[in-house]
Design a protein around this motif. Sequence first.
Motif, PDB file in Angstrom:
ATOM      1  N   PHE A 110       0.867  -1.261   0.076  1.00 39.41           N
ATOM      2  CA  PHE A 110      -0.022  -0.071   0.078  1.00 39.41           C
ATOM      3  C   PHE A 110       0.816   1.217   0.125  1.00 39.41           C
ATOM      4  CE2 PHE A 110      -2.301  -3.262   2.247  1.00 39.41           C
ATOM      5  CZ  PHE A 110      -3.398  -3.306   1.712  1.00 39.41           C
ATOM      6  N   ASN A 111       0.128   2.492  -0.565  1.00 39.61           N
ATOM      7  CA  ASN A 111       0.871   3.590  -0.172  1.00 39.61           C
ATOM      8  C   ASN A 111       0.506   4.083   1.183  1.00 39.61           C
ATOM      9  OD1 ASN A 111       1.741   4.114  -3.059  1.00 39.61           O
ATOM     10  ND2 ASN A 111      -0.378   4.485  -3.549  1.00 39.61           N
ATOM     11  N   PRO A 112       1.617   4.634   1.868  1.00 33.26           N
ATOM     12  CA  PRO A 112       1.268   5.022   3.231  1.00 33.26           C
ATOM     13  C   PRO A 112      -0.003   6.012   3.468  1.00 33.26           C
ATOM     14  CG  PRO A 112       3.730   5.217   2.679  1.00 33.26           C
ATOM     15  CD  PRO A 112       2.905   4.816   1.431  1.00 33.26           C
ATOM     16  N   LEU A 113      -0.850   5.696   4.162  1.00 33.82           N
ATOM     17  CA  LEU A 113      -1.913   6.401   4.374  1.00 33.82           C
ATOM     18  C   LEU A 113      -2.044   6.950   5.900  1.00 33.82           C
ATOM     19  CD1 LEU A 113      -4.726   4.450   2.293  1.00 33.82           C
ATOM     20  CD2 LEU A 113      -3.518   6.552   1.971  1.00 33.82           C
ATOM     21  N   PRO A 114      -2.496   8.042   6.489  1.00 37.68           N
ATOM     22  CA  PRO A 114      -2.485   8.424   7.763  1.00 37.68           C
ATOM     23  C   PRO A 114      -3.816   7.464   8.151  1.00 37.68           C
ATOM     24  CG  PRO A 114      -3.264  10.298   5.997  1.00 37.68           C
ATOM     25  CD  PRO A 114      -2.834   8.884   5.327  1.00 37.68           C
ATOM     26  N   GLY A 115      -3.641   7.034   9.437  1.00 40.53           N
ATOM     27  CA  GLY A 115      -4.713   6.572  10.300  1.00 40.53           C
ATOM     28  C   GLY A 115      -4.616   4.996   9.948  1.00 40.53           C
ATOM     29  N   ALA A 116      -3.617   4.456   9.284  1.00 42.44           N
ATOM     30  CA  ALA A 116      -3.457   2.911   8.947  1.00 42.44           C
ATOM     31  C   ALA A 116      -3.651   2.288  10.612  1.00 42.44           C
ATOM     32  CB  ALA A 116      -2.068   2.609   8.223  1.00 42.44           C
ATOM     33  N   ARG A 117      -4.557   1.547  10.565  1.00 42.49           N
ATOM     34  CA  ARG A 117      -4.787   0.785  11.849  1.00 42.49           C
ATOM     35  C   ARG A 117      -4.725  -0.575  12.030  1.00 42.49           C
ATOM     36  NH1 ARG A 117     -10.627   2.203  14.251  1.00 42.49           N
ATOM     37  NH2 ARG A 117     -11.256   1.571  12.336  1.00 42.49           N
ATOM     38  N   GLN A 118      -4.852  -1.399  11.077  1.00 43.85           N
ATOM     39  CA  GLN A 118      -4.739  -2.612  10.607  1.00 43.85           C
ATOM     40  C   GLN A 118      -4.892  -3.173   9.286  1.00 43.85           C
ATOM     41  OE1 GLN A 118      -7.365  -3.019  13.807  1.00 43.85           O
ATOM     42  NE2 GLN A 118      -8.973  -2.501  12.609  1.00 43.85           N
ATOM     43  N   ILE A 119      -4.345  -4.553   8.766  1.00 43.75           N
ATOM     44  CA  ILE A 119      -4.622  -5.132   7.745  1.00 43.75           C
ATOM     45  C   ILE A 119      -5.405  -6.562   7.984  1.00 43.75           C
ATOM     46  CG2 ILE A 119      -3.447  -6.188   5.925  1.00 43.75           C
ATOM     47  CD1 ILE A 119      -0.952  -4.299   6.484  1.00 43.75           C
ATOM     48  N   PHE A 120      -6.440  -6.422   7.020  1.00 40.65           N
ATOM     49  CA  PHE A 120      -7.179  -7.696   7.026  1.00 40.65           C
ATOM     50  C   PHE A 120      -6.541  -8.496   6.035  1.00 40.65           C
ATOM     51  CE2 PHE A 120      -9.991  -4.863   9.380  1.00 40.65           C
ATOM     52  CZ  PHE A 120     -10.121  -5.646  10.372  1.00 40.65           C
ATOM     53  N   ASP A 121      -6.300  -9.904   6.170  1.00 42.32           N
ATOM     54  CA  ASP A 121      -5.540 -10.656   5.162  1.00 42.32           C
ATOM     55  C   ASP A 121      -6.931 -11.840   4.890  1.00 42.32           C
ATOM     56  OD1 ASP A 121      -4.333 -12.606   3.849  1.00 42.32           O
ATOM     57  OD2 ASP A 121      -2.654 -12.737   5.090  1.00 42.32           O
ATOM     58  N   LEU A 122      -7.652 -11.861   3.814  1.00 40.53           N
ATOM     59  CA  LEU A 122      -8.622 -12.700   3.482  1.00 40.53           C
ATOM     60  C   LEU A 122      -8.223 -13.889   2.575  1.00 40.53           C
ATOM     61  CD1 LEU A 122     -11.803 -12.962   3.720  1.00 40.53           C
ATOM     62  CD2 LEU A 122     -11.913 -11.625   1.363  1.00 40.53           C
TER      63      LEU A 122
END
Length: 131
Positions: A110-122
């Motif tokens: 991903f491009n860094p985004l403000p507020g990145a909280r978590q990643i969901f891996d589906l």
Amino acid sequence: MGKQYESLSERLIEFISEQKIFFVGTATGDSRVNVSPKGIDSFRVLNNNRAIWLNLTGSGNETSAHIQLDGRMTIMFCAFEGAPLILRLYGTARVVHHNDDDWQALFTHFNPLPGARQIFDLSIEMVQTSC
């Protein structure tokens, strides 16, 4: 007429890459169903049966709470232009947090985004299309 597939085709992966918004649905056995709109270039297909999305702050964190108790997740994309298409990805997800070992490897998609909280891996178990 809806059609079901075991994995994403290249055509469906291309469709996903063109969408600006998607919807995430989760629930536990005894909870309300949570459906959330998502977007902002936060979804990536890693292969025909695996996708990740970067969750940002700005709303509650019910999706994460659900996934930690019951990994079921549905992602839905809708064509708002062109030929009609509704695409659903059904599978099992896991939550990846900043301090998890695989955060950095997944975050590089991903491009860094403000507020990145978590990643969901589906892990995608079924793909369904309808118009």
